[in-house]
Motif scaffolding. Sequence first.
Motif, PDB file in Angstrom:
ATOM      1  N   HIS A  29       0.822  -1.205   0.000  1.00 40.70           N
ATOM      2  CA  HIS A  29       0.000   0.000   0.000  1.00 40.70           C
ATOM      3  C   HIS A  29       0.862   1.264   0.000  1.00 40.70           C
ATOM      4  O   HIS A  29       0.599   2.220  -0.722  1.00 40.70           O
ATOM      5  CB  HIS A  29      -0.923   0.006   1.216  1.00 40.70           C
ATOM      6  N   ALA A  30       1.934   1.250   0.798  1.00 42.27           N
ATOM      7  CA  ALA A  30       2.798   2.429   0.867  1.00 42.27           C
ATOM      8  C   ALA A  30       3.430   2.715  -0.492  1.00 42.27           C
ATOM      9  O   ALA A  30       3.580   3.871  -0.897  1.00 42.27           O
ATOM     10  CB  ALA A  30       3.882   2.210   1.920  1.00 42.27           C
ATOM     11  N   MET A  31       3.767   1.650  -1.223  1.00 41.75           N
ATOM     12  CA  MET A  31       4.437   1.805  -2.512  1.00 41.75           C
ATOM     13  C   MET A  31       3.500   2.284  -3.596  1.00 41.75           C
ATOM     14  O   MET A  31       3.866   3.081  -4.450  1.00 41.75           O
ATOM     15  CB  MET A  31       4.971   0.442  -2.955  1.00 41.75           C
ATOM     16  N   SER A  32       2.274   1.752  -3.606  1.00 42.03           N
ATOM     17  CA  SER A  32       1.415   1.980  -4.767  1.00 42.03           C
ATOM     18  C   SER A  32       0.170   2.778  -4.415  1.00 42.03           C
ATOM     19  O   SER A  32      -0.544   3.220  -5.306  1.00 42.03           O
ATOM     20  CB  SER A  32       0.979   0.630  -5.349  1.00 42.03           C
ATOM     21  N   GLY A  33      -0.121   2.960  -3.132  1.00 45.81           N
ATOM     22  CA  GLY A  33      -1.361   3.620  -2.767  1.00 45.81           C
ATOM     23  C   GLY A  33      -2.570   2.731  -2.937  1.00 45.81           C
ATOM     24  O   GLY A  33      -3.692   3.171  -2.779  1.00 45.81           O
ATOM     25  N   LEU A  35      -4.820  -0.461  -1.763  1.00 43.84           N
ATOM     26  CA  LEU A  35      -5.097  -1.425  -0.713  1.00 43.84           C
ATOM     27  C   LEU A  35      -5.506  -2.723  -1.395  1.00 43.84           C
ATOM     28  O   LEU A  35      -6.550  -2.795  -2.027  1.00 43.84           O
ATOM     29  CB  LEU A  35      -6.225  -0.894   0.172  1.00 43.84           C
ATOM     30  N   ALA A  88      -1.494   3.134 -10.598  1.00 49.81           N
ATOM     31  CA  ALA A  88      -0.903   4.253  -9.876  1.00 49.81           C
ATOM     32  C   ALA A  88      -1.648   5.527 -10.227  1.00 49.81           C
ATOM     33  O   ALA A  88      -1.845   5.853 -11.397  1.00 49.81           O
ATOM     34  CB  ALA A  88       0.569   4.378 -10.239  1.00 49.81           C
ATOM     35  N   GLY A  89      -2.100   6.235  -9.201  1.00 53.28           N
ATOM     36  CA  GLY A  89      -2.721   7.524  -9.447  1.00 53.28           C
ATOM     37  C   GLY A  89      -4.206   7.472  -9.708  1.00 53.28           C
ATOM     38  O   GLY A  89      -4.843   8.502  -9.796  1.00 53.28           O
ATOM     39  N   VAL A  92      -8.822   5.889  -5.265  1.00 51.35           N
ATOM     40  CA  VAL A  92      -8.569   4.804  -4.328  1.00 51.35           C
ATOM     41  C   VAL A  92      -9.607   3.690  -4.452  1.00 51.35           C
ATOM     42  O   VAL A  92      -9.294   2.507  -4.335  1.00 51.35           O
ATOM     43  CB  VAL A  92      -8.495   5.365  -2.887  1.00 51.35           C
ATOM     44  N   VAL A 172       8.255   6.558  -0.839  1.00 53.81           N
ATOM     45  CA  VAL A 172       6.973   6.739  -0.162  1.00 53.81           C
ATOM     46  C   VAL A 172       6.726   8.215   0.123  1.00 53.81           C
ATOM     47  O   VAL A 172       5.633   8.732  -0.070  1.00 53.81           O
ATOM     48  CB  VAL A 172       6.938   5.918   1.145  1.00 53.81           C
ATOM     49  N   PRO A 175       7.969  10.527  -4.453  1.00 54.45           N
ATOM     50  CA  PRO A 175       8.516   9.756  -5.574  1.00 54.45           C
ATOM     51  C   PRO A 175       9.338  10.621  -6.533  1.00 54.45           C
ATOM     52  O   PRO A 175      10.396  10.213  -7.011  1.00 54.45           O
ATOM     53  CB  PRO A 175       7.276   9.206  -6.273  1.00 54.45           C
ATOM     54  N   ARG A 189       9.986  -0.279  -6.612  1.00 57.63           N
ATOM     55  CA  ARG A 189       8.597  -0.740  -6.510  1.00 57.63           C
ATOM     56  C   ARG A 189       8.496  -2.233  -6.808  1.00 57.63           C
ATOM     57  O   ARG A 189       7.781  -2.955  -6.116  1.00 57.63           O
ATOM     58  CB  ARG A 189       7.710   0.047  -7.469  1.00 57.63           C
ATOM     59  N   PRO A 234      -2.954   3.884   9.082  1.00 55.88           N
ATOM     60  CA  PRO A 234      -2.340   3.661   7.774  1.00 55.88           C
ATOM     61  C   PRO A 234      -1.020   4.414   7.649  1.00 55.88           C
ATOM     62  O   PRO A 234      -0.914   5.559   8.083  1.00 55.88           O
ATOM     63  CB  PRO A 234      -3.377   4.233   6.803  1.00 55.88           C
ATOM     64  N   GLY A 235      -0.034   3.756   7.102  1.00 57.69           N
ATOM     65  CA  GLY A 235       1.253   4.412   6.916  1.00 57.69           C
ATOM     66  C   GLY A 235       2.211   4.193   8.067  1.00 57.69           C
ATOM     67  O   GLY A 235       3.379   4.532   7.966  1.00 57.69           O
TER      68      GLY A 235
END
Lengths: 289, 363
Positions: A29-33, A35, A88-89, A92, A172, A175, A189, A234-235
């Motif tokens: 999750h931290a890498m790609s956002g 879940l 990515a992006g 959510v 994180v 980027p 990643r 989270p995080g």
Amino acid sequence: MNTLLDALSQGIAIGAVYAVIALGLAIIHAMSGVLNFAHGHLVVVAMYLALVVKDTWGLDPYAASIIVIPLMAVLGALLYLLIFRRLAGTHVLTAIQATLGIVFLVEGILLMTQGGQYKRTHTGIDGTSVALGPIDMDGREFVALVVALAASAILFWALGRTGYGRSVRAVVQNPRGAQLVGVHIHRIRIITFALGTALAGVAGILLVPGHAVHPGAGLAYTVTAILAFYLGGPGNLLGTFLGAILLGLAESIGAIYLPESSGFILPYLVVIFVILARPRGLFAKAVPA
Amino acid sequence: MTGRMIWIVLGMTAVLLIATTPGWLDAYYLGIVTTTLFFIGLASAWNIVGGMAGQFSLGNSLFVAMGSTVVSALITLHGWSLWPAVATGAAGSAVLAVGIGALMFRRQLPHLSFALVTLAFAEVGLLVITSMDALGAASGVVWSEPVLGIVDESAYLQAALALAVASVVISWLIHRSRLGHRMRAIRDDESAAAAIGTNLMLTKTLALVISAMLTSVVATFYANYVVFVDPNAFASPVTSISVILFVVLGGLGTVKGPVLGAGVLYPLAEILRGQYGDLPGLSNVVFGVAILLVVLFAPTGLSGLFGRLGESISSTLHRGDRPANRQVATTVERSPSGRSGHKAMERSEPTPPAHHLTEIEKS
């Protein structure tokens, strides 16, 4: 008193395994956002791989980890390259929908290749127990506890003390900035996805001796991991770890002290209470405005 | 306007065609059509809160359970008659929805929290049902007799059709009402919606209550059609998640999205399952791949896809209803990647446009 100690030791042992699952979910999750709602299904994939390895070469499930964990890492890298990279992006919730698609895909493939019946397996240490002072722990539980704690410790060490970990934290946090100072973020990643999925593999190996496997068993692990992730904030990886231990404790204490199946409800009640009282999790960092 | 007329005509033709199916379809396909209609009802009901109001509830199984397990237990185990039981199920769902709304919508929680807490509630609901003997516990409930004197397949088909049409019409009425506009305003930007005077809590709770009651009523008749109400099928979050995915594939937040999603995908999966019974997971694989393809390459879903097709045929056709039919994915997208997950979670959307980050990363 002994019942309480047993409940605590069992809770911490299962909580540590949950922590390994949740930490894998959290770093992805931290890498790609994203879940990953299919993370528990990856655990189940690892469990089935262990069964297949055992059937093919007769290896003990614990020994099978030499084959299973690298395979899981490759699977994680592939998932990133084929699917997560493109997410990515995105919003959510869009990304969650895609991972729900992976849930059906994995479950379908498992059903086609392995069938829908529950499967169990045995290890060389079934029925042994380890005495720790006043506590008698099941041998498989003890192994699960030690390995899960070690895996978590190695992850924290790798993220906190190595060059790889520094790059991960840079990616994180920012980027673009990481890229400007020469971090190869694409490679970081891929490695992190491989690592997160390999952690799911570790958890699968630890779960396979004591638990029946079924293609649909993954969602329960996902839910537990996500709840731990949320409990801790989270995080915050240490928060995730502690959240998972808390869930394990709630599960075992509920099972022993509350009547019948109402004990299974205790972890969920803890989560609902925490999210309502502290919507950002127990150990959330102060949020910048 | 022409575009809308075409959809209305298409819809009415479909309804008439389906109403005649008992005359020319065999029992197996009739069963698929009936179940599809129930799923269209469930999907439309979820879409009101999940698509239109943008509150991604994973707890719809609570309301399905209320309508199926609770109502069937009241009737078969406790001797209630049909309509009081249905009303109790719907009222119970409404009470649950108000309770969840009162807990969750008091402040602007991140979207994911709502999804997660509702999922946790759903798991609790499943556990409560499987441990309560008064609700049949884990062995479920078997309807002792058909309700409404419905005995044959064609009567069930008509009941399912009526429910599906009712759900779609209710969705359509909400979509074009003041409430529907408020719901979409909240979905697109909560802070902005609040700033222009929308009561966030009231609107979201209303959306959840309407969705819950509709779900409950459809679930009652679906459960009666299936006869054996297995809590692991009816009260499980997995069933609700597949309903949600029908909506996602069809097009979130639109009226026709749930109809297209459930109407195309459920029969497809069911026929695949029937044709390749020796490969039990095949329909799941196809479903999963379809979801991935739609999310990655056609984020507006089937309805968006059909909409674009229609547009390319005649660009004048869809001018009237285009803007209203946009969905979440197109309005809120492309935030800076990497941290975007945290950002999107911690604040309410939409996130600011990307700073060309993705282009840099690709280089």
